[in-house]
Design a protein around this motif. Sequence first.
Motif, PDB file in Angstrom:
ATOM      1  N   ALA A   1       0.781  -1.016   0.139  1.00  0.00           N
ATOM      2  CA  ALA A   1      -0.105   0.145  -0.103  1.00  0.00           C
ATOM      3  C   ALA A   1       0.988   1.302  -0.001  1.00  0.00           C
ATOM      4  CB  ALA A   1      -1.016   0.032   1.081  1.00  0.00           C
ATOM      5  N   PRO A   2       0.447   2.417  -0.610  1.00  0.00           N
ATOM      6  CA  PRO A   2       1.249   3.606  -0.973  1.00  0.00           C
ATOM      7  C   PRO A   2       1.463   4.175   0.617  1.00  0.00           C
ATOM      8  CG  PRO A   2      -0.877   4.103  -1.386  1.00  0.00           C
ATOM      9  CD  PRO A   2      -0.991   2.425  -1.045  1.00  0.00           C
ATOM     10  N   LEU A   3       2.620   4.881   0.631  1.00  0.00           N
ATOM     11  CA  LEU A   3       2.748   5.976   1.679  1.00  0.00           C
ATOM     12  C   LEU A   3       2.151   7.345   1.196  1.00  0.00           C
ATOM     13  CD1 LEU A   3       5.513   3.718   1.640  1.00  0.00           C
ATOM     14  CD2 LEU A   3       5.806   5.115   3.794  1.00  0.00           C
TER      15      LEU A   3
ATOM     16  N   THR B   1       8.010   4.382  -3.946  1.00  0.00           N
ATOM     17  CA  THR B   1       8.880   3.527  -4.741  1.00  0.00           C
ATOM     18  C   THR B   1       9.944   3.036  -4.246  1.00  0.00           C
ATOM     19  OG1 THR B   1       8.328   5.271  -6.516  1.00  0.00           O
ATOM     20  CG2 THR B   1      10.365   4.038  -6.800  1.00  0.00           C
ATOM     21  N   ILE B   2      10.661   3.632  -3.201  1.00  0.00           N
ATOM     22  CA  ILE B   2      11.934   3.291  -2.579  1.00  0.00           C
ATOM     23  C   ILE B   2      11.529   2.134  -1.641  1.00  0.00           C
ATOM     24  CG2 ILE B   2      13.696   4.076  -1.005  1.00  0.00           C
ATOM     25  CD1 ILE B   2      13.224   6.956  -2.109  1.00  0.00           C
ATOM     26  N   LEU B   3      10.666   2.095  -0.920  1.00  0.00           N
ATOM     27  CA  LEU B   3      10.320   1.100  -0.153  1.00  0.00           C
ATOM     28  C   LEU B   3       9.405  -0.003  -0.751  1.00  0.00           C
ATOM     29  CD1 LEU B   3       9.560   3.226   2.988  1.00  0.00           C
ATOM     30  CD2 LEU B   3      11.619   2.314   2.494  1.00  0.00           C
ATOM     31  N   ARG B   4       9.030   0.079  -1.906  1.00  0.00           N
ATOM     32  CA  ARG B   4       8.002  -0.783  -2.643  1.00  0.00           C
ATOM     33  C   ARG B   4       6.963  -0.759  -1.835  1.00  0.00           C
ATOM     34  NH1 ARG B   4      10.173  -2.915  -7.161  1.00  0.00           N
ATOM     35  NH2 ARG B   4       8.107  -4.022  -7.285  1.00  0.00           N
ATOM     36  N   GLY B   5       6.204   0.315  -1.279  1.00  0.00           N
ATOM     37  CA  GLY B   5       4.975   0.289  -0.409  1.00  0.00           C
ATOM     38  C   GLY B   5       5.402  -0.455   0.904  1.00  0.00           C
ATOM     39  N   GLN B   6       3.916  -0.309   1.573  1.00  0.00           N
ATOM     40  CA  GLN B   6       3.907  -0.710   2.711  1.00  0.00           C
ATOM     41  C   GLN B   6       3.224  -2.197   2.664  1.00  0.00           C
ATOM     42  OE1 GLN B   6       2.647   2.745   5.694  1.00  0.00           O
ATOM     43  NE2 GLN B   6       1.618   2.910   3.872  1.00  0.00           N
TER      44      GLN B   6
ATOM     45  N   GLU C   1       0.376   8.782   8.448  1.00  0.00           N
ATOM     46  CA  GLU C   1       0.369   7.507   7.386  1.00  0.00           C
ATOM     47  C   GLU C   1      -0.741   6.649   7.649  1.00  0.00           C
ATOM     48  OE1 GLU C   1       1.874   7.086   4.863  1.00  0.00           O
ATOM     49  OE2 GLU C   1       4.085   8.298   5.166  1.00  0.00           O
ATOM     50  N   ALA C   2      -1.232   6.527   8.996  1.00  0.00           N
ATOM     51  CA  ALA C   2      -2.366   5.453   9.493  1.00  0.00           C
ATOM     52  C   ALA C   2      -3.718   6.086   8.723  1.00  0.00           C
ATOM     53  CB  ALA C   2      -2.512   5.348  10.877  1.00  0.00           C
ATOM     54  N   CYS C   3      -3.995   7.504   8.752  1.00  0.00           N
ATOM     55  CA  CYS C   3      -5.082   7.995   7.989  1.00  0.00           C
ATOM     56  C   CYS C   3      -4.945   7.657   6.615  1.00  0.00           C
ATOM     57  CB  CYS C   3      -4.991   9.525   8.672  1.00  0.00           C
ATOM     58  SG  CYS C   3      -5.662   9.946  10.164  1.00  0.00           S
ATOM     59  N   HIS C   4      -4.033   8.019   5.943  1.00  0.00           N
ATOM     60  CA  HIS C   4      -3.753   7.617   4.717  1.00  0.00           C
ATOM     61  C   HIS C   4      -4.081   6.565   4.331  1.00  0.00           C
ATOM     62  CE1 HIS C   4      -1.358   7.476   0.779  1.00  0.00           C
ATOM     63  NE2 HIS C   4      -1.835   8.787   0.613  1.00  0.00           N
ATOM     64  N   LEU C   5      -4.094   5.480   5.073  1.00  0.00           N
ATOM     65  CA  LEU C   5      -4.550   4.109   4.666  1.00  0.00           C
ATOM     66  C   LEU C   5      -5.824   4.049   4.882  1.00  0.00           C
ATOM     67  CD1 LEU C   5      -1.285   1.802   5.632  1.00  0.00           C
ATOM     68  CD2 LEU C   5      -2.275   2.245   3.537  1.00  0.00           C
ATOM     69  N   ALA C   6      -6.279   4.419   6.171  1.00  0.00           N
ATOM     70  CA  ALA C   6      -7.802   4.257   6.472  1.00  0.00           C
ATOM     71  C   ALA C   6      -8.901   4.891   5.875  1.00  0.00           C
ATOM     72  CB  ALA C   6      -7.730   4.277   7.967  1.00  0.00           C
TER      73      ALA C   6
ATOM     74  N   ASN D   1       2.361   5.356  -8.250  1.00  0.00           N
ATOM     75  CA  ASN D   1       0.915   5.249  -8.015  1.00  0.00           C
ATOM     76  C   ASN D   1       0.755   3.774  -7.808  1.00  0.00           C
ATOM     77  OD1 ASN D   1      -1.732   5.075  -8.227  1.00  0.00           O
ATOM     78  ND2 ASN D   1      -1.934   7.058  -9.304  1.00  0.00           N
ATOM     79  N   VAL D   2       0.482   3.428  -6.588  1.00  0.00           N
ATOM     80  CA  VAL D   2       0.195   1.943  -6.304  1.00  0.00           C
ATOM     81  C   VAL D   2      -1.025   1.371  -6.800  1.00  0.00           C
ATOM     82  CG1 VAL D   2       0.017   0.156  -4.245  1.00  0.00           C
ATOM     83  CG2 VAL D   2       1.303   2.047  -4.305  1.00  0.00           C
ATOM     84  N   GLU D   3      -2.245   2.214  -7.012  1.00  0.00           N
ATOM     85  CA  GLU D   3      -3.384   1.879  -7.425  1.00  0.00           C
ATOM     86  C   GLU D   3      -3.441   1.646  -9.031  1.00  0.00           C
ATOM     87  OE1 GLU D   3      -8.078   3.134  -7.286  1.00  0.00           O
ATOM     88  OE2 GLU D   3      -6.394   4.632  -6.897  1.00  0.00           O
ATOM     89  N   LEU D   4      -2.413   2.390  -9.529  1.00  0.00           N
ATOM     90  CA  LEU D   4      -2.528   2.195 -10.861  1.00  0.00           C
ATOM     91  C   LEU D   4      -1.441   0.852 -11.246  1.00  0.00           C
ATOM     92  CD1 LEU D   4      -2.563   2.892 -13.897  1.00  0.00           C
ATOM     93  CD2 LEU D   4      -0.478   4.550 -13.621  1.00  0.00           C
ATOM     94  N   VAL D   5      -0.419   0.561 -10.514  1.00  0.00           N
ATOM     95  CA  VAL D   5       0.228  -0.619 -10.478  1.00  0.00           C
ATOM     96  C   VAL D   5      -0.627  -2.019 -10.168  1.00  0.00           C
ATOM     97  CG1 VAL D   5       2.363  -1.941  -9.520  1.00  0.00           C
ATOM     98  CG2 VAL D   5       2.525   0.495  -9.810  1.00  0.00           C
TER      99      VAL D   5
END
Length: 534
Positions: free
Chosen positions: A206-208, A215-220, A243-248, A508-512
Amino acid sequence: MENTQSLETQAGVTSNKLAIIHVLAGLLDNPLLFASNEYNFSINDFPEGFHKIVFAAIEHLAKNGMERIGYIDVDQFLKQYTVQYKVFSANRGVEYIQNALAIYDPKKFDYYYKTLKKYSLINALNAKGIDTRDIYDPNIIDPIASAKMYEKFDNLTVNDILLAEETKIILTKEEYGSNSDRVENHAGDGLRALKERFKETPDMGAPLISPKLTTILRGQRMGCLFIESGPQGGGKSRRGNGEACHLAIPEYYDAQQKRWIHTGWHEKVLIISTELEEYECQQMWMAFVAGVSEAHIKDGRYAPGEEERVDRAISLIEQSDLYFVSITNYDTDDIINIIKKYKQLHDVNYVFFDYLGETLKITSSATKQTRVQGLRTDQILLMLSSALKDAAKTLGIYIWTASQLSGDFRNAKDLDSAYLRSAKSIADKVDAGMILMPVREIDKPIIDSYCARGFELVPNFVVTVYKVRAGSYQNIKVYVYFDRATCQITDCFVTDKDGQLLPIEDTNVELVLDNTRTEAFEEVYGAEAFDFDF
C-alpha cells in the motif's frame, strides 16, 4: 501447610471455604487492603450468593471510609436491602462474621488470598469451556490420587496455571497450525508461478503519503516491519498518525494542492499509542484529513472553508475502520496480544505502534522470561522488535513503528542505524529503516541548489533511508516538506548520501495493481527508472 481440601463443588463451581472465610475476615479487619496494589479483589472470586453479598457490603463500607468493619456494620448496612438481607440472615451472617474474625490470622492472609484466586481462576476457565481437570479435579475417587492432586495444586500459583493453559494452546498450535519460521523446499519449487504472479500483481504494498518513499520502499508490504526514527519531539507520532489516516480514509484535503485527493484506500488500521491519549490523536486525524492546522481546530477558530472541511473529515473518520488503543505500561505480550485481538476481531492488516520504548513492566517481564538479571535496554528493545517482526510475518500484516535517536546525530554527516537510541540491533529485525530529521546546516547547500532551479516549495525535513530489505535503494535521502500542523508530507527531491540528485519516479500503487501491462508499468515507474548511471 494449610489444608486446602476444605471445599465444595456445586454445579461445576469450585470454592475453598476456608480461603473465603480468611479473605473476608482480612477485609473486615483491614479494609485498606482494597487500596493495595498487591491485591485484586473481585466479587467473582466468591461463587456463592451469600459470600457475594458479604463481600459487596464490606467493599461498599471500605470505599466509604471505614477503617475497621464489624458484624454490626455489615448487618445494619444490609438491612436497607430486603432480598440481600434475607439471604444474609438465612445463612446466620452475623454469627458467620463473628466466627470468621475469631479464627482470622493476618499472617496467613496472603496464603489464603492466593488460594482464593486460584479457585477463582479455575472457575473462570471452566466457564469459558476450558478443561482444567489435569490441574484440578475434585471428582477423583481414589484417595491417594486425590491427595497428590491437592498437594500439587496447593503448590501452584495463578501464573503457573495460566502458563499451563497457554502451553496447551501452543502445543496444539504446533501440532495443527503452521510454523511461519521454517520452510523446507527445493530452490526451484514455485519459481514459475512466482514469476507469473508478479506479472499479475507486482510486489508492491500500500502507498505511503510520499510517492517517492512508496517507490523506494516498494510500499507498505504485508509481513514487514518498518521503523522511522527521529529526535525527541521530532514529529514521529505525527508521521505515524498521518500514514495511518492515509491508509484508513479514502480521501483527504491536500493543503499544498488545495484540493481533495481521492486515494481509494479504505484499509483496516490500528494505532497503538504509548504516550498520547485518544483525543490528542483525534486532533491529528482531523487536521490530516481536512488539511487544517491542528491549532485552528484546538482553538475553535477557522479560516473561510476550514470548518466545512473539518466536518467532512469527521464524517470520513466516523465511517472508517481506524481503531485506537492507548497503553502506557506494557510488556511485549501486551502489545502482541492487542495486535492479535484486532486482527482476529476486526481483520486489521496495518498496525502503527508508537513507539519502541522501555517500561517497568517490559523490563520485569523480560527478566522473568530470560531469567537474566540486569538486562540492558538494547536487549529488551531487541526482544520487542523481534516479537513485532514475528507478529507481522505470522499474521501476514504490516507494522510501522518508531524510535528515538541518540548520540551526536545532529552533527553526523551520514545518519544510519548507529544513531538509534539504546538499540542499534533493532535495525537487524526491520525490513525498512528510516530516520526523520529537520533540515540541518549540512543540507542547506543542497537545498539552495534545488531552489535555484525555480522550485518554490522549500524542504524542511529529510528522510534518510538506510535500509530496504527488498528494494533497490540504500543510504539515500528524501527531502520533503513536512507540515507538522496537518501531519501531511510533500516530496521535494531525492539525493544519494553525497547530495547528488537521483531521478526517483513517483509510484501510484493503485495504477500498478490495476494495470499490469508493460506500458502501464512504464507509465508508473518510467522506462529508465531502474537503469541509473551514477
